[in-house]
Design a protein around this motif. Structure first.
Motif, PDB file in Angstrom:
ATOM      1  N   VAL A 179      36.726  43.904  46.869  1.00  0.00           N
ATOM      2  CA  VAL A 179      37.576  44.254  45.730  1.00  0.00           C
ATOM      3  C   VAL A 179      36.809  44.047  44.426  1.00  0.00           C
ATOM      4  O   VAL A 179      36.862  44.883  43.519  1.00  0.00           O
ATOM      5  CB  VAL A 179      38.903  43.455  45.749  1.00  0.00           C
ATOM      6  N   GLN A 180      36.074  42.953  44.344  1.00  0.00           N
ATOM      7  CA  GLN A 180      35.294  42.684  43.129  1.00  0.00           C
ATOM      8  C   GLN A 180      34.256  43.782  42.899  1.00  0.00           C
ATOM      9  O   GLN A 180      34.100  44.282  41.779  1.00  0.00           O
ATOM     10  CB  GLN A 180      34.605  41.322  43.239  1.00  0.00           C
ATOM     11  N   ARG A 181      33.545  44.189  43.949  1.00  0.00           N
ATOM     12  CA  ARG A 181      32.523  45.234  43.800  1.00  0.00           C
ATOM     13  C   ARG A 181      33.162  46.570  43.417  1.00  0.00           C
ATOM     14  O   ARG A 181      32.618  47.311  42.594  1.00  0.00           O
ATOM     15  CB  ARG A 181      31.725  45.383  45.086  1.00  0.00           C
ATOM     16  N   GLN A 183      48.975  37.771  41.879  1.00  0.00           N
ATOM     17  CA  GLN A 183      47.966  36.795  41.437  1.00  0.00           C
ATOM     18  C   GLN A 183      46.574  37.201  41.908  1.00  0.00           C
ATOM     19  O   GLN A 183      45.600  37.098  41.167  1.00  0.00           O
ATOM     20  CB  GLN A 183      48.313  35.400  41.955  1.00  0.00           C
ATOM     21  N   PHE A 184      46.489  37.676  43.155  1.00  0.00           N
ATOM     22  CA  PHE A 184      45.207  38.095  43.725  1.00  0.00           C
ATOM     23  C   PHE A 184      44.617  39.247  42.914  1.00  0.00           C
ATOM     24  O   PHE A 184      43.467  39.191  42.478  1.00  0.00           O
ATOM     25  CB  PHE A 184      45.407  38.500  45.188  1.00  0.00           C
ATOM     26  N   THR A 185      45.404  40.287  42.684  1.00  0.00           N
ATOM     27  CA  THR A 185      44.882  41.467  41.991  1.00  0.00           C
ATOM     28  C   THR A 185      44.547  41.156  40.532  1.00  0.00           C
ATOM     29  O   THR A 185      43.566  41.670  40.001  1.00  0.00           O
ATOM     30  CB  THR A 185      45.853  42.658  42.073  1.00  0.00           C
ATOM     31  N   ALA A 186      45.336  40.296  39.890  1.00  0.00           N
ATOM     32  CA  ALA A 186      45.086  39.925  38.491  1.00  0.00           C
ATOM     33  C   ALA A 186      43.734  39.244  38.320  1.00  0.00           C
ATOM     34  O   ALA A 186      43.126  39.310  37.251  1.00  0.00           O
ATOM     35  CB  ALA A 186      46.205  39.027  37.971  1.00  0.00           C
ATOM     36  N   ALA A 187      43.239  38.600  39.379  1.00  0.00           N
ATOM     37  CA  ALA A 187      41.944  37.928  39.314  1.00  0.00           C
ATOM     38  C   ALA A 187      40.794  38.936  39.173  1.00  0.00           C
ATOM     39  O   ALA A 187      39.705  38.575  38.731  1.00  0.00           O
ATOM     40  CB  ALA A 187      41.728  37.073  40.562  1.00  0.00           C
ATOM     41  N   SER A 214      41.391  42.614  38.076  1.00  0.00           N
ATOM     42  CA  SER A 214      41.626  43.594  37.015  1.00  0.00           C
ATOM     43  C   SER A 214      43.119  43.748  36.775  1.00  0.00           C
ATOM     44  O   SER A 214      43.908  43.756  37.718  1.00  0.00           O
ATOM     45  CB  SER A 214      41.057  44.954  37.415  1.00  0.00           C
ATOM     46  N   ASP A 215      43.477  43.918  35.510  1.00  0.00           N
ATOM     47  CA  ASP A 215      44.875  44.194  35.165  1.00  0.00           C
ATOM     48  C   ASP A 215      45.288  45.586  35.634  1.00  0.00           C
ATOM     49  O   ASP A 215      46.476  45.884  35.732  1.00  0.00           O
ATOM     50  CB  ASP A 215      45.088  44.082  33.656  1.00  0.00           C
ATOM     51  N   ILE A 237      41.589  57.257  37.426  1.00  0.00           N
ATOM     52  CA  ILE A 237      41.581  56.528  38.702  1.00  0.00           C
ATOM     53  C   ILE A 237      42.566  55.361  38.680  1.00  0.00           C
ATOM     54  O   ILE A 237      42.559  54.555  37.754  1.00  0.00           O
ATOM     55  CB  ILE A 237      40.169  55.992  39.009  1.00  0.00           C
ATOM     56  N   GLN A 238      43.383  55.274  39.725  1.00  0.00           N
ATOM     57  CA  GLN A 238      44.285  54.131  39.907  1.00  0.00           C
ATOM     58  C   GLN A 238      43.816  53.331  41.117  1.00  0.00           C
ATOM     59  O   GLN A 238      43.924  53.796  42.249  1.00  0.00           O
ATOM     60  CB  GLN A 238      45.723  54.604  40.142  1.00  0.00           C
ATOM     61  N   PRO A 239      43.280  52.118  40.912  1.00  0.00           N
ATOM     62  CA  PRO A 239      42.908  51.283  42.051  1.00  0.00           C
ATOM     63  C   PRO A 239      44.138  50.597  42.657  1.00  0.00           C
ATOM     64  O   PRO A 239      45.021  50.136  41.931  1.00  0.00           O
ATOM     65  CB  PRO A 239      41.937  50.268  41.450  1.00  0.00           C
ATOM     66  N   ILE A 240      44.171  50.550  44.001  1.00  0.00           N
ATOM     67  CA  ILE A 240      45.314  49.992  44.729  1.00  0.00           C
ATOM     68  C   ILE A 240      44.808  49.049  45.822  1.00  0.00           C
ATOM     69  O   ILE A 240      43.875  49.387  46.562  1.00  0.00           O
ATOM     70  CB  ILE A 240      46.149  51.122  45.376  1.00  0.00           C
ATOM     71  N   PHE A 241      45.452  47.885  45.913  1.00  0.00           N
ATOM     72  CA  PHE A 241      45.187  46.917  46.991  1.00  0.00           C
ATOM     73  C   PHE A 241      46.467  46.811  47.815  1.00  0.00           C
ATOM     74  O   PHE A 241      47.539  46.567  47.263  1.00  0.00           O
ATOM     75  CB  PHE A 241      44.832  45.546  46.392  1.00  0.00           C
TER      76      PHE A 241
END
Length: 170
Positions: free
Chosen positions: A50-52, A90-94, A96-97, A71-75
């Motif tokens: 996710v970071q990369r 909390q995970f995704t906020a770490a 990117s907003d 582009i819309q990133p989605i987890f």
């Protein structure tokens, strides 16, 4: 021609975001989408991928803000038992907003994983009651109509991700 053109990957789903609000695949129509399936308790692969991916998107934003804005990133969580909307938020906020985190009931998660051809399986119970989730670690890129285009080379780092995004987003 995009490598995943015509592949039977993706499709309509209904999950919930960090606020417990219902989100559907069609809500992202008109946007390119990067999609990664993982889980928030993952000790290594998920946070690294996710970071990369997010750093690659950030590099694209610096080089070509117009493309990046499309582009819309989605987890999407594959651990519905532990990954509450708050945990996913909390995970995704770490990272990117802009990264949207989604989760749902076990049935919803299974349906979306099946539609996106993602393997996942709860691992063995560990000392202290924890567990890992074995899963495919693929970052997909979908077009504005939800069509599969390519996979992103997160294993090769942010530069490779940015280059692949630049190649397919127009």
């Amino acid at each position: 021609m995009p490598p995943l053109q015509g592949a039977d990957i993706g499709g309509e789903f209904e999950l919930v975001d960090k606020n417990g609000k219902s989100v559907r695949w069609s809500d992202f129509d008109g946007k390119y989408r990067t999609v990664y399936f993982g889980f928030t308790y993952c000790p290594d692969v998920c946070p690294t991928d996710v970071q990369r991916a997010m750093r690659g998107l950030k590099q694209l934003a610096q080089a070509d803000p117009g493309k990046a804005a499309k582009i819309q990133p989605i987890f999407i969580s594959v651990d519905p038992e532990r990954d509450t909307p708050e945990a996913v938020g909390q995970f995704t906020a770490a990272f990117s907003d802009d990264l949207v985190g989604l989760t749902g009931t076990p049935e919803q998660v299974k349906a979306v994983a099946d539609a996106f051809r993602v393997y996942y399986e709860r691992g063995e119970e560990q000392d202290g009651g924890g567990y890992l989730v074995n899963h495919s670690a693929i970052t997909y890129l979908f077009g504005p109509k939800g069509e599969p285009l390519a996979t992103l080379p997160t294993d090769q780092g942010p530069e490779a991700v940015a280059a692949e995004l630049a190649k397919w987003v127009n």
